[in-house]
Design a protein around this motif. Structure first.
Motif, PDB file in Angstrom:
ATOM      1  N   ILE A   1       6.145   4.482   0.477  1.00  0.00           N
ATOM      2  CA  ILE A   1       5.912   5.809   1.043  1.00  0.00           C
ATOM      3  C   ILE A   1       6.561   6.844   0.137  1.00  0.00           C
ATOM      4  CG2 ILE A   1       7.938   5.678   2.560  1.00  0.00           C
ATOM      5  CD1 ILE A   1       6.219   7.286   4.606  1.00  0.00           C
ATOM      6  N   GLY A   2       5.874   7.949  -0.041  1.00  0.00           N
ATOM      7  CA  GLY A   2       6.394   9.009  -0.893  1.00  0.00           C
ATOM      8  C   GLY A   2       6.362  10.341  -0.189  1.00  0.00           C
ATOM      9  N   GLY A   3       7.350  11.156  -0.439  1.00  0.00           N
ATOM     10  CA  GLY A   3       7.420  12.484   0.161  1.00  0.00           C
ATOM     11  C   GLY A   3       8.693  13.186  -0.257  1.00  0.00           C
TER      12      GLY A   3
ATOM     13  N   LEU B   1       0.830  -1.187   0.000  1.00  0.00           N
ATOM     14  CA  LEU B   1       0.000   0.000   0.000  1.00  0.00           C
ATOM     15  C   LEU B   1       0.874   1.250   0.000  1.00  0.00           C
ATOM     16  CD1 LEU B   1      -2.691  -1.107   2.584  1.00  0.00           C
ATOM     17  CD2 LEU B   1      -2.862  -1.099   0.105  1.00  0.00           C
ATOM     18  N   PHE B   2       0.388   2.311  -0.656  1.00  0.00           N
ATOM     19  CA  PHE B   2       1.130   3.560  -0.728  1.00  0.00           C
ATOM     20  C   PHE B   2       0.653   4.506   0.363  1.00  0.00           C
ATOM     21  CE2 PHE B   2       1.855   7.884  -2.151  1.00  0.00           C
ATOM     22  CZ  PHE B   2       3.198   7.826  -2.491  1.00  0.00           C
ATOM     23  N   TYR B   3       1.597   5.101   1.074  1.00  0.00           N
ATOM     24  CA  TYR B   3       1.308   6.044   2.148  1.00  0.00           C
ATOM     25  C   TYR B   3       2.130   7.306   1.944  1.00  0.00           C
ATOM     26  CZ  TYR B   3      -0.821   2.262   4.862  1.00  0.00           C
ATOM     27  OH  TYR B   3      -1.619   1.239   5.286  1.00  0.00           O
ATOM     28  N   THR B   4       1.630   8.400   2.492  1.00  0.00           N
ATOM     29  CA  THR B   4       2.427   9.599   2.652  1.00  0.00           C
ATOM     30  C   THR B   4       2.864   9.614   4.118  1.00  0.00           C
ATOM     31  OG1 THR B   4       0.530  10.956   3.275  1.00  0.00           O
ATOM     32  CG2 THR B   4       1.073  10.843   0.917  1.00  0.00           C
ATOM     33  N   PRO B   5       3.848  10.416   4.506  1.00  0.00           N
ATOM     34  CA  PRO B   5       4.244  10.466   5.921  1.00  0.00           C
ATOM     35  C   PRO B   5       3.074  10.798   6.863  1.00  0.00           C
ATOM     36  CG  PRO B   5       5.961  11.441   4.606  1.00  0.00           C
ATOM     37  CD  PRO B   5       4.810  11.157   3.677  1.00  0.00           C
TER      38      PRO B   5
ATOM     39  N   LEU C   1      11.702  11.985   5.797  1.00  0.00           N
ATOM     40  CA  LEU C   1      10.752  12.271   4.730  1.00  0.00           C
ATOM     41  C   LEU C   1       9.605  13.088   5.313  1.00  0.00           C
ATOM     42  CD1 LEU C   1      11.199  11.083   1.923  1.00  0.00           C
ATOM     43  CD2 LEU C   1       9.480   9.391   2.422  1.00  0.00           C
ATOM     44  N   ILE C   2       9.084  14.035   4.531  1.00  0.00           N
ATOM     45  CA  ILE C   2       7.978  14.882   4.991  1.00  0.00           C
ATOM     46  C   ILE C   2       7.032  15.141   3.834  1.00  0.00           C
ATOM     47  CG2 ILE C   2       9.126  17.084   4.499  1.00  0.00           C
ATOM     48  CD1 ILE C   2       7.929  18.101   7.170  1.00  0.00           C
ATOM     49  N   ASP C   3       5.754  15.384   4.163  1.00  0.00           N
ATOM     50  CA  ASP C   3       4.826  15.895   3.156  1.00  0.00           C
ATOM     51  C   ASP C   3       4.280  17.235   3.672  1.00  0.00           C
ATOM     52  OD1 ASP C   3       3.321  14.653   5.139  1.00  0.00           O
ATOM     53  OD2 ASP C   3       1.887  13.767   3.768  1.00  0.00           O
ATOM     54  N   THR C   4       3.212  17.206   4.444  1.00  0.00           N
ATOM     55  CA  THR C   4       2.703  18.448   5.038  1.00  0.00           C
ATOM     56  C   THR C   4       2.645  18.349   6.549  1.00  0.00           C
ATOM     57  OG1 THR C   4       0.432  17.634   4.835  1.00  0.00           O
ATOM     58  CG2 THR C   4       1.286  18.984   3.033  1.00  0.00           C
TER      59      THR C   4
END
Length: 160
Positions: free
Chosen positions: A62-64, A36-40, A84-87
């Motif tokens: 995970i992407g960010g 599964l794909f997650y953001t931070p 890693l960070i997103d928002t």
């Protein structure tokens, strides 16, 4: 029940059991390979309306963005650790191997690995995302002097 009907019934039951077993084994095998794909933020706060969080040991992607100043390389091995960070919250990625050429701080990446702590992932693959406006150098040089004009041919009028 005559022998012919009995034989036909056992054949149908055997075929249905075989198909059911094949479907069950296929679903079991696919369950092992789902990432599964997650953001931070989704990893820490939960994903979806139920705020479901992955369990420790789960394979995921995970992407960010790589946080500037967070990349720590081990001088004696290929071990790398970065944040890693997103928002929202930060997630730590640990990776053993050679990072892609496009990997750098402030760059978007996708890491595939296993969740070992609620906010730490042991990655076995890191992919660096490039700018969508990327163009190879030779192609950029070839189209450098070309002016883009609106085509003179009009399909609505049937001609020029």
């Amino acid at each position: 029940m005559n022998p012919r009907r009995k034989k036909r019934m056992f054949t149908i039951i055997a075929v249905l059991l075989g198909i059911g077993s094949a479907i069950g084994l296929t679903l079991y095998a696919l369950q092992e390979n789902i990432n599964l794909f997650y953001t931070p933020s989704e990893l820490i706060e939960g994903k979806g309306p139920n705020k479901e969080k992955p369990f420790i040991g789960q394979k995921l992607r995970i992407g960010g963005m790589v946080v500037p100043g967070s990349v720590v390389r081990n001088e004696e091995s290929l071990d790398v650790e970065f944040k890693l960070i997103d928002t929202g919250p930060l997630v730590t990625i640990r990776y053993h191997g050679i990072l892609p050429d496009l990997f750098r701080e402030g760059q978007g990446i996708v890491a595939q690995g296993v969740l070992i702590e609620p906010n730490v992932i042991e990655a076995f693959e890191v992919l660096a995302k490039h700018d969508e406006e990327y163009m190879p150098a030779d192609v950029a040089e070839a189209v450098k002097g070309i002016k883009h004009e609106k085509p003179k041919y009009n399909l609505n009028n049937g001609g020029y």
